[in-house]
Design an enzyme around this catalytic site. Structure first.
Site, PDB file in Angstrom:
ATOM      1  N   ARG A 252       0.894  -1.164   0.000  1.00  0.00           N
ATOM      2  CA  ARG A 252       0.000   0.000   0.000  1.00  0.00           C
ATOM      3  C   ARG A 252       0.929   1.210   0.000  1.00  0.00           C
ATOM      4  O   ARG A 252       1.610   1.453   0.978  1.00  0.00           O
ATOM      5  CB  ARG A 252      -0.904  -0.022   1.237  1.00  0.00           C
ATOM      6  CG  ARG A 252      -1.898  -1.181   1.202  1.00  0.00           C
ATOM      7  CD  ARG A 252      -2.956  -1.048   2.282  1.00  0.00           C
ATOM      8  NE  ARG A 252      -4.022  -2.006   2.083  1.00  0.00           N
ATOM      9  CZ  ARG A 252      -4.098  -3.204   2.677  1.00  0.00           C
ATOM     10  NH1 ARG A 252      -3.169  -3.571   3.528  1.00  0.00           N
ATOM     11  NH2 ARG A 252      -5.101  -4.013   2.439  1.00  0.00           N
TER      12      ARG A 252
ATOM     13  N   THR B 151      -9.771  -8.975  -4.226  1.00  0.00           N
ATOM     14  CA  THR B 151      -9.932  -8.791  -2.782  1.00  0.00           C
ATOM     15  C   THR B 151     -10.782  -9.931  -2.254  1.00  0.00           C
ATOM     16  O   THR B 151     -11.761 -10.317  -2.901  1.00  0.00           O
ATOM     17  CB  THR B 151     -10.605  -7.449  -2.421  1.00  0.00           C
ATOM     18  OG1 THR B 151     -11.048  -7.511  -1.048  1.00  0.00           O
ATOM     19  CG2 THR B 151     -11.809  -7.115  -3.274  1.00  0.00           C
TER      20      THR B 151
ATOM     21  N   ARG C 100     -13.776  -5.724   6.678  1.00  0.00           N
ATOM     22  CA  ARG C 100     -13.733  -4.457   7.413  1.00  0.00           C
ATOM     23  C   ARG C 100     -14.985  -3.635   7.136  1.00  0.00           C
ATOM     24  O   ARG C 100     -15.537  -3.012   8.013  1.00  0.00           O
ATOM     25  CB  ARG C 100     -12.479  -3.681   6.984  1.00  0.00           C
ATOM     26  CG  ARG C 100     -12.137  -2.533   7.874  1.00  0.00           C
ATOM     27  CD  ARG C 100     -10.749  -2.024   7.628  1.00  0.00           C
ATOM     28  NE  ARG C 100     -10.310  -2.145   6.243  1.00  0.00           N
ATOM     29  CZ  ARG C 100      -9.041  -2.127   5.872  1.00  0.00           C
ATOM     30  NH1 ARG C 100      -8.100  -2.010   6.776  1.00  0.00           N
ATOM     31  NH2 ARG C 100      -8.710  -2.219   4.600  1.00  0.00           N
TER      32      ARG C 100
END
Ligand code: F6P
Length: 322
Positions: free
Chosen positions: A72, A127, A173
């Site tokens: 990231r 993902t 999340r």
């Protein structure tokens, strides 16, 4: 189009290697050169490029993780960072890029493309959370739910042997797809997801009712992003009002690794191939997806802005079938 680069970014997901392999081999079979960029946008900024051949991706389809690694990148959030990345791509003669990642990846790609529209970019959804708009499935999701399901099946054995209540926290999340599907598949007594408000009092009532009906063990699947604060916090509260001996298991990153399932490899391969074809057709700024078995192209802005909704009838199913 002469040279296509591929990279993986954000949280890794099983099946990313199958997608990379498909991008590399499709590009080369169409007479293009293929380049891997290591560590996502950060590698683009640092010029961490890998000229790839068909054999570079041999024996990778069955591997979890990503042979290109992931990151990231904070530097890519700056204009200077993106300029550096652009200069490196240009110096390499790269005119098309396939980005494999989630909404953070497509946000970065979208900003980059506004500043540097002469390099075409398409995305493949990678993902485990399955929360990207514009596709029924993301790469990694099927493997993750099967990993979590196997783990919860194991937990059920020991929960039952010891008459215990288990709170099992799964990833997600912002989205409850993993929790909901795994909860249904394992016959969980309750599933708590970020998309619907968690009422701890009514959860306690349900569990107590189960206890008085002589249900000797129970499983509650909790998505990590649930509004009541995660498995540990909820378990602490429930314990005070429930006779079950209570345990918590957080599955965590175990869900991110492992050998991709068969359908994962097939889907990821299809998406990688479609990404190269899309670039060759002149498409740019779109995420490849699969909707009802057909290839779909969703502009990055839409993939980022919208979210897939969970099906509320599946939450009802959990209650009915528990
Ligand atoms: O890959 C998506 C996801 O698994 C989320 O569900 C989770 O919150 C997040 O990644 C954690 O990623 P990391 O530990 O790499 O920051």
């Amino acid at each position: 189009m002469k040279k296509i680069a591929v990279f993986t970014s954000g949280g890794d997901a099983p099946g990313m290697n199958a997608c990379i392999r498909a991008v590399v081999r499709t590009s080369i079979s169409k007479g293009l050169q293929a380049v891997g960029i290591r560590r996502g946008f950060q590698g683009m900024i640092e010029g961490d490029f890998w000229e790839m051949q068909p054999y570079s991706v041999s024996n990778t389809i069955q591997l979890g993780g990503t042979i290109l690694r992931s990151a990231r990148s904070q530097d890519f959030r700056t204009k200077e960072g993106r300029q550096k990345a652009y200069d490196n791509l240009k110096a390499q003669g790269i005119d098309g890029v396939v980005a494999i990642g989630g909404d953070g990846t497509f946000t970065g790609a979208s900003i980059f493309m506004q500043e540097h529209p002469d390099i075409a970019m398409v995305g493949c959804p990678g993902t485990i959370d399955n929360d990207l708009y514009g596709t029924d499935y993301t790469i990694g999701y099927d493997t993750a739910i099967n990993t979590a399901m196997d783990a919860i099946d194991n937990i059920k054995d020991t929960a039952n042997a010891h008459d215990r209540l288990f709170f099992v926290e799964v990833m997600g999340r912002d989205a409850g797809f993993i929790a909901l599907n795994v909860g249904l598949a394992t016959g969980a007594e309750a599933v708590l997801v970020p998309e619907s408000r968690t009422d701890v009092k009514s959860l306690i009532d349900t569990l107590n009712a189960n206890y008085s009906k002589k249900k000797n063990s129970s499983i509650v699947v909790v998505a990590e992003g649930d509004d009541a604060g995660g498995a540990f916090k909820i378990a602490e509260e429930v314990k005070k009002h429930c006779p079950y001996e209570t345990k918590v298991t957080v599955l965590g990153h175990v869900q991110r690794g492992g050998r991709p399932t068969c359908i994962e490899r097939v889907r990821a391969s299809r998406m990688g191939l479609a990404a190269v074809n899309a670039l060759l057709d002149g498409k740019s700024g779109v995420m490849i997806g699969e909707i009802k078995g057909e290839t779909a192209y969703t502009p990055f802005e839409n993939a980022i802005k919208h979210h897939n909704e969970i099906n509320p009838t599946m939450l009802e199913m959990v209650e009915i079938l528990a």
